[in-house]
Motif scaffolding. Structure first.
Motif: not given
Ligand code: SF4
Ligand code: SF4
Ligand code: SF4
Lengths: 339, 187
Positions: A63-66, A292-294, A326-329
């Motif tokens: 879903r949309e991340p924070i 998903t994380f890269h 990595n995305k600070n999210a």
């Protein structure tokens, strides 16, 4: 001496010119190309087969991340009434389930772990000690240091009990609400069948399941152990393997969290993957696969990256929240609707 | 292994290589103060394997070194075992290192110590990758200055995709990994 062709005529100068240019070209080409062989297959570390996940085994969708406006996010927690807490450099931010910011509290430093009590107090693990904030974010207490070697990596609260994982001393510390140390849990004791925590790196997680039972990861043994508040070992399960069913490397699972039905969510470092286990410890499927994380497939295996999965939580809607460095999210995964 | 003071086969190869390199310097002793040497930064290295294949020496002057304070002494060691190893033992089929340069020694349950045989190591970085991915990153590569013939332009530096090579003062000829500040201590 004049060089002649077969008919006895001298070879014209332009032919010499062309031949010279070609010869120079060949020499330059040979010199500029690196003719040394690339490392053979036997020198390559191959893990691509473990990185690939059959899409049918991925049971959640993102879903949309924070994306908190806080640098260096390090810790994540949720509360039963549906709040999401993220801590980073000098701040704790509180969100509702819809991702809207509810509150922001200034702190000093960067917490290594975070938990929220049932009455909303915020517990911050600050490497060697715990700091407590009131629900409104005002500082309440700073508990004494656990010593020079202490390195708190996880904190969990249940009623009057606070449990903190100390990776430096390889022990779980049980506190009361005033910060008094009540119990040390998990020190190796053969007479009580306690194997002792093996903590090769600062990944050592603790949590409670849906029935209130306390669980600690034993990362070097690649599994989990459950304990009574007295420190008695209740049960343990270990699954060392690089295959999807298990945990590999020195310190996995790196983080764990239980859902309301008692199923277990795990993250791993190394092979950055998030998995779901049933209450009887069988792999149900993937919440998220390494890709998903890269952004690039091999990104998952770049040694220049620290593990992107720095913390894990399950919210009151049973969604899985992953703190992605990595995305600070805060990445949010929701179970796909069953067909 | 060649005995110190004797000219062994490896020394001979090294000397021959040095003679064959324009600008190569045959020198295994400490460099003169103020001179510079080649070294690779382990934080930059992406374990491409070229340190094994692109050095003018064969085997390479680059070797795996081990930082014991960082090591987790893991049983399931990512630097020692093949990713899909069926067993965690010293069976050759389980070993990751292509030249069996790593020795696994039991310490106490569940800890194992890993040591590198520098004479066997070819600097392929396979173990470095495994340790970095699944372990603490305690295995890493360094140019051994006693082996290096100090080419004017390091042949590996030209091929390194990570620009990990640099010139550093000979008095501090290694870029060693140490335990990160604030990390938990190992015993
Ligand atoms: S060539 Fe560069 S990236 Fe490749 S193994 Fe050597 S130092 Fe690492
Ligand atoms: S795997 Fe490669 S770098 Fe590691 S010890 Fe063996 S030869 Fe050396
Ligand atoms: S300078 Fe580079 S290529 Fe030359 S011997 Fe040393 S490591 Fe090998």
């Amino acid at each position: 001496m004049t060089v002649r062709n077969k008919t006895g005529k001298p070879i014209p100068a332009w032919v010499w010119g062309v031949a010279t240019v070609i010869a120079i070209g060949v020499v330059v080409l040979l010199a500029s190309k690196d003719w040394r062989r690339d490392p053979p297959q036997s020198f390559r570390y191959e893990v691509a087969q473990y990185e690939r996940v059959d899409p049918s085994r991925v049971l959640f969708e993102e879903r949309e991340p924070i994306t908190p406006d806080v640098p260096g996010l390090t810790a994540l927690a949720t509360s039963p009434e549906g709040r999401i807490y993220a801590a980073g450099t000098n701040a704790v931010v509180v969100y509702g389930l819809d991702g809207r910011e509810i509150a922001r509290h200034a702190i000093n430093g960067s917490p290594t772990c975070l938990a929220v009590t049932a009455d909303g107090e915020i517990l911050l693990g600050m490497t060697d000690h715990v700091e407590v904030l009131h629900a409104d974010g005002k500082p309440k207490a700073r508990w004494p240091s656990l010593g020079e070697r202490a390195h708190l990596t996880s904190i969990a609260a249940n009623g009057e009990d606070i449990y903190a994982a100390d990776a430096g001393n390889r022990v779980v510390v049980r506190f009361d609400r005033e910060g008094n140390v009540v119990q040390h849990i998990g020190k190796a004791d053969a007479s009580k069948g306690i194997p002792g925590f093996v903590v090769p790196s600062p990944y050592f997680d603790v949590t409670f399941d849906n029935t209130g039972t306390f669980w600690a990861v034993n990362p070097g043994r690649h599994g989990l152990e459950s304990y009574r508040s007295s420190g008695a070992l209740i049960s343990a399960w270990y699954r060392p393997s690089i295959e999807a069913e298990g945990f590999s490397g020195c310190c996995n699972p790196s983080h764990v969290a239980f859902r309301s039905d008692g199923s277990l969510v795990t993250t791993e470092k190394g092979l950055a993957r998030v998995k779901l286990y049933s209450v009887d410890q069988k792999l149900v499927g993937f919440v998220a696969q390494p890709a998903t994380f890269h952004d690039s497939p091999m990104g998952a295996f770049s040694c220049k990256l620290e593990t992107p999965l720095v913390d894990l939580a399950v919210d009151s809607k049973d969604r899985v929240l992953v703190l992605d460095a990595n995305k600070n999210a805060i990445r949010i995964f929701e179970e796909k609707a069953s067909e | 292994m060649s005995v110190k003071g004797q000219i062994g086969r490896r020394d001979f190869i090294r000397a021959a290589a040095a003679l064959g390199i324009g600008g190569g310097i045959w020198k295994t002793a400490a460099r003169e103060p103020g001179s510079m040497v080649w070294q690779l930064d382990p934080q930059q290295c992406v374990q491409c394997g070229r340190c094994a294949t692109h050095c003018v020496l064969n085997p390479s002057a680059v070797k795996c070194v081990h930082s014991y304070p960082i090591c987790g002494y893991c049983d399931l060691c990512g630097g020692y075992l093949q990713p899909g190893a069926k067993k965690r033992d010293t069976g050759a089929e389980n070993e990751l290192c292509p030249v069996s340069a790593i020795t696994r020694t039991f310490i106490e349950p569940p800890f194992f110590q890993y040591t590198i045989d520098e004479d066997l190591c070819v600097g392929c970085a396979k173990c470095v990758k495994g340790c970095g991915l699944f372990g603490n990153g305690s295995l890493y590569l360094q140019i051994k200055q006693d082996l290096c013939v100090h080419c004017n332009e390091c042949a590996i530096a030209r091929a390194c995709p990570a620009e990990a090579f640099q010139r550093i003062p000979a008095e501090q000829a290694y870029l060693l990994k140490t335990r990160p500040e604030g990390g938990p201590a190992q015993t």
